[in-house]
Design an enzyme around this catalytic site. Structure first.
Site, PDB file in Angstrom:
ATOM      1  N   GLY A  36      39.412  44.788  38.951  1.00 49.93           N
ATOM      2  CA  GLY A  36      38.655  43.565  38.626  1.00 49.93           C
ATOM      3  C   GLY A  36      38.992  42.444  39.608  1.00 49.93           C
ATOM      4  O   GLY A  36      38.099  41.761  40.135  1.00 49.93           O
ATOM      5  N   HIS A  37      40.289  42.255  39.874  1.00 55.32           N
ATOM      6  CA  HIS A  37      40.694  41.239  40.862  1.00 55.32           C
ATOM      7  C   HIS A  37      40.180  41.610  42.252  1.00 55.32           C
ATOM      8  O   HIS A  37      39.727  40.755  43.012  1.00 55.32           O
ATOM      9  CB  HIS A  37      42.222  41.134  40.956  1.00 55.32           C
ATOM     10  CG  HIS A  37      42.905  40.685  39.700  1.00 55.32           C
ATOM     11  ND1 HIS A  37      43.788  41.478  39.015  1.00 55.32           N
ATOM     12  CD2 HIS A  37      42.844  39.504  39.030  1.00 55.32           C
ATOM     13  CE1 HIS A  37      44.256  40.809  37.965  1.00 55.32           C
ATOM     14  NE2 HIS A  37      43.696  39.617  37.948  1.00 55.32           N
ATOM     15  N   LYS A 149      35.470  38.929  32.088  1.00 53.34           N
ATOM     16  CA  LYS A 149      36.229  39.412  30.927  1.00 53.34           C
ATOM     17  C   LYS A 149      36.815  38.228  30.155  1.00 53.34           C
ATOM     18  O   LYS A 149      36.881  38.233  28.947  1.00 53.34           O
ATOM     19  CB  LYS A 149      37.349  40.356  31.353  1.00 53.34           C
ATOM     20  CG  LYS A 149      38.052  40.960  30.136  1.00 53.34           C
ATOM     21  CD  LYS A 149      39.126  41.920  30.518  1.00 53.34           C
ATOM     22  CE  LYS A 149      40.354  41.217  31.048  1.00 53.34           C
ATOM     23  NZ  LYS A 149      41.054  40.422  30.008  1.00 53.34           N
ATOM     24  N   SER A 185      42.483  45.088  32.896  1.00 55.77           N
ATOM     25  CA  SER A 185      43.289  43.911  32.578  1.00 55.77           C
ATOM     26  C   SER A 185      44.710  44.172  33.052  1.00 55.77           C
ATOM     27  O   SER A 185      45.188  45.315  32.975  1.00 55.77           O
ATOM     28  CB  SER A 185      43.284  43.695  31.058  1.00 55.77           C
ATOM     29  OG  SER A 185      44.336  42.844  30.685  1.00 55.77           O
TER      30      SER A 185
END
Ligand code: PAF
Length: 281
Positions: A36-37, A149, A185
């Site tokens: 995600g990052h 998110k 996450s």
């Protein structure tokens, strides 16, 4: 990639970059980087001249001391990952440099923060707003990237930028998921294999809610989500909300509503996770 630890050094660097006319993309993180990052970093690298990532586990946004203590810290691995996605600078300060004194500031985001994460984590968004404001001052980005998110965080950061007239654009990108549907996450690193499998149930619960959204009352959907998650060992639902995507206020009646966010938070074993999906009606 250059690693910068001092606030004074990042300020000097950014000033020089801006003098050279460079456009700066910024990805603020607390580390333990995941896909995600990396998506945000790749986007920043392609849309700006220079990309800066920050890694700072911000003490003021944790309302639970254990959560802060146990938050995954994987700086060496993070540095290797950052080198693969075109990040130019990593800013990794220590708390004493960011907070030279205990912050007394109190932000208020009105009804945006009285629901969901704000309601369940008192003081959390005040800590986020303080550190994000500081980071924006240190890094002076033209664009700052956040993951969807943390939907409520993105909404509050947009409000912060607008309210304090920060001269930058907030860009958000959709949640990246594992094959099982589990939202990526940093906290997933704390899950055992078994808990990771169980945690995929959070996404299934959101999908279940979505599939019944137009055919059952919101109250029934809430009961179904709760009942489904109750069947999963080690999973404890904290909240599930059907929320207006802009105001984040709970929606009880979908008549005339065009888009909602289905949002939840749950503990899986000792790890608190959040997730959401957006649904067009
Ligand atoms: O989303 C996060 O990782 C954090 O809340 C942020 C935006 C880096 C502020 O500490």
């Amino acid at each position: 990639m250059e690693v910068i630890k001092q606030v004074s050094t990042i300020r000097e660097k950014v000033q020089a970059l801006r003098c050279d006319g460079k456009r700066i993309g910024f990805v603020p993180t607390m580390g333990a980087l995941h896909e995600g990052h990396l998506q945000l970093l790749r986007a920043s690298a392609s849309e700006n001249d220079v990309t800066i990532c920050s890694i700072f586990v911000n003490p003021t946004q944790f309302n639970n001391p254990d959560d802060y203590k146990l938050y995954p810290r994987t700086i060496e691995q993070d540095i290797e990952l950052l080198k693969t996605v075109g990040c130019d600078y990593l800013f990794a300060p220590v708390a004493e440099d960011v907070y030279q004194q205990q912050p007394l500031l109190q932000f208020s985001f009105g009804s945006l923060e009285t629901v969901m994460e704000g309601a369940h984590r008192p003081g959390h968004f005040n800590g986020v707003a303080i550190v994000v404001s500081k980071l924006f001052h240190f890094v002076q980005p033209h664009r700052a990237y956040f993951g969807q998110k943390d939907l409520q965080q993105v909404t509050i950061v947009k409000q912060l930028v607008q309210g304090l007239s920060f001269d930058l654009e907030v860009v958000s990108y959709p949640t990246i998921r594992e094959e099982s549907g589990l939202a990526m996450s940093s906290r997933n690193k704390r899950l055992t294999d078994k808990q990771r499998q169980l945690a995929a149930g959070l996404y299934r619960a959101l999908q279940l809610a979505k599939s019944h959204l137009t055919i059952k009352p919101v109250s029934t959907i809430k009961e179904e989500v709760s009942a489904y998650l109750n069947t999963l060992d080690q999973v404890e639902l904290e909240y599930f909300e059907v929320a207006d995507v802009n105001t984040l206020q709970p929606v009880d009646d979908l008549t005339g509503v065009q888009e909602v966010a289905l949002c939840l938070a749950a503990n899986v074993g000792p790890v608190r996770l959040i997730d959401n999906i957006l649904v067009n009606l």
